[in-house]
Design a protein around this motif. Structure first.
Motif, PDB file in Angstrom:
ATOM      1  N   LEU A   1     -10.795   9.893 -13.018  1.00 57.52           N
ATOM      2  CA  LEU A   1     -10.369  11.077 -12.953  1.00 57.52           C
ATOM      3  C   LEU A   1      -8.975  11.673 -13.210  1.00 57.52           C
ATOM      4  O   LEU A   1      -9.139  12.173 -14.545  1.00 57.52           O
ATOM      5  N   GLY A   2      -8.071  10.232 -13.556  1.00 59.21           N
ATOM      6  CA  GLY A   2      -7.234  10.488 -14.697  1.00 59.21           C
ATOM      7  C   GLY A   2      -7.752  10.332 -16.213  1.00 59.21           C
ATOM      8  O   GLY A   2      -7.084  11.625 -16.847  1.00 59.21           O
ATOM      9  N   ASN A   3      -8.432   9.702 -16.310  1.00 63.41           N
ATOM     10  CA  ASN A   3      -9.069   9.397 -17.979  1.00 63.41           C
ATOM     11  C   ASN A   3      -9.368  11.429 -18.361  1.00 63.41           C
ATOM     12  O   ASN A   3      -9.207  11.580 -19.008  1.00 63.41           O
ATOM     13  N   VAL A   4     -10.682  11.449 -17.347  1.00 65.78           N
ATOM     14  CA  VAL A   4     -11.006  12.421 -17.722  1.00 65.78           C
ATOM     15  C   VAL A   4     -10.071  13.822 -17.851  1.00 65.78           C
ATOM     16  O   VAL A   4     -10.052  14.230 -18.410  1.00 65.78           O
TER      17      VAL A   4
ATOM     18  N   SER B   1       0.205   4.987  -9.645  1.00 61.40           N
ATOM     19  CA  SER B   1      -1.473   6.044  -9.590  1.00 61.40           C
ATOM     20  C   SER B   1      -1.376   6.880 -11.521  1.00 61.40           C
ATOM     21  O   SER B   1      -0.766   7.231 -11.992  1.00 61.40           O
ATOM     22  N   PRO B   2      -2.563   6.439 -11.317  1.00 62.32           N
ATOM     23  CA  PRO B   2      -3.102   7.253 -12.438  1.00 62.32           C
ATOM     24  C   PRO B   2      -3.205   8.509 -12.983  1.00 62.32           C
ATOM     25  O   PRO B   2      -3.409   9.133 -13.878  1.00 62.32           O
ATOM     26  N   LEU B   3      -3.130   9.301 -12.111  1.00 60.36           N
ATOM     27  CA  LEU B   3      -2.668  10.826 -11.395  1.00 60.36           C
ATOM     28  C   LEU B   3      -1.172  11.136 -12.515  1.00 60.36           C
ATOM     29  O   LEU B   3      -0.651  12.503 -11.615  1.00 60.36           O
ATOM     30  N   HIS B   4      -0.327   9.895 -11.858  1.00 61.64           N
ATOM     31  CA  HIS B   4       0.916  10.388 -12.007  1.00 61.64           C
ATOM     32  C   HIS B   4       1.355  10.897 -13.172  1.00 61.64           C
ATOM     33  O   HIS B   4       0.796  10.296 -14.199  1.00 61.64           O
TER      34      HIS B   4
END
Length: 270
Positions: free
Chosen positions: A73-76, A105-108
């Protein structure tokens, strides 16, 4: 609801089919209308060269998702402007998972756009109930009784309609079931909010006093009658936190509980 700003351009909504995707042993099946296709992985889906909107409900559960999924998700989010992601669910959960995720978190560092659905006024509430009933061929004229109990909270109006029309419960039973279910949901939401708070009793006392008072001074006096002297700054911070998380609204210099279900809860037991 939170809409991720994968890019800053205006999103054009031109989708005429419902799209669902199921994760299976063969890959991910995308279903649109009567047709479907299979992609080999979630990464392939999210790397789509076509405009695509993906919605995640109950997004508070993202905190339990695998790191690999969050990495995708973070990459996209950062690289593919063709994919637009909608997150919905518990507001407290949305804040913890998306607005204030942990630093690892990758969403940070990828803040989404926030869209808050405000309560309907009486006119819109009546219109909403009427349209819903009309779609199912039901004549209904007890709008005032419903709105008096549920206010203009669209979730509770929808839940009442489900109980009364879809499940065919009598009016009084449907309204009682809606209030009962709503209280459970909001108590769970409030407890989720309290989970990382040190002074839980202060928040509970504020909520109880707000049923009787609306001015800052009166609320604080009521709280101190219940629990003794409270520092002004500590009290103000707690009250503002309740506003920030949509439990309480502030108009001019008056505070009030936003959701009618919260008014039904006995916070002495929290």
């Amino acid at each position: 609801m939170l809409v991720s700003e994968i890019n800053k351009e205006k999103i054009s909504w031109r989708f005429k089919v419902n799209i669902n995707f199921l994760i299976t042993s063969a890959g991910i099946e995308i279903r649109g209308g009567s047709k479907g296709r299979v992609v080999n992985s979630l990464i392939e889906l999210l790397n789509s060269s076509d405009d695509i909107v993906i919605a995640f409900d109950e997004v508070q559960e993202l905190s339990f998702a695998s790191k690999q999924f969050l990495d995708v998700l973070g990459n996209v989010y950062a690289t593919n402007p063709k994919v637009h992601i909608i997150f919905s669910g518990s507001y407290v959960g949305l804040v913890k998972a998306l607005l204030s995720p942990p630093s690892d978190s990758p969403l940070h560092g990828r803040p989404p756009t926030e869209i808050r659905l405000k309560p309907f006024d009486k006119e819109k509430s009546i219109y909403f109930l009427e349209k819903g009933m009309q779609e199912l061929g039901i004549r209904f004229n007890r709008h005032d009784e419903v709105i008096e109990k549920l206010d203009g909270i669209v979730g509770w109006l929808t839940l009442f309609g489900n109980f009364h029309v879809v499940r065919k419960l009598d009016f009084e039973i449907a309204l009682r079931e809606t209030i009962g279910e709503g209280k459970k949901i909001m108590l769970e939401e409030f407890n989720h909010f309290l989970s990382n708070k040190e002074n839980k009793q202060l928040y509970c006392n504020i909520m109880n006093v707000l049923k009787l008072a609306s001015k800052w001074k009166d609320i604080k006096n009521g709280v101190e009658i219940r629990m003794g002297k409270v520092d002004d700054k500590v009290f103000s911070n707690a009250l503002q936190n309740l506003v920030n998380f949509n439990f309480v609204s502030k108009v001019d210099d008056e505070y009030k509980i936003v959701d009618p279900m919260l008014k039904e809860i006995n916070f002495n037991k929290c």
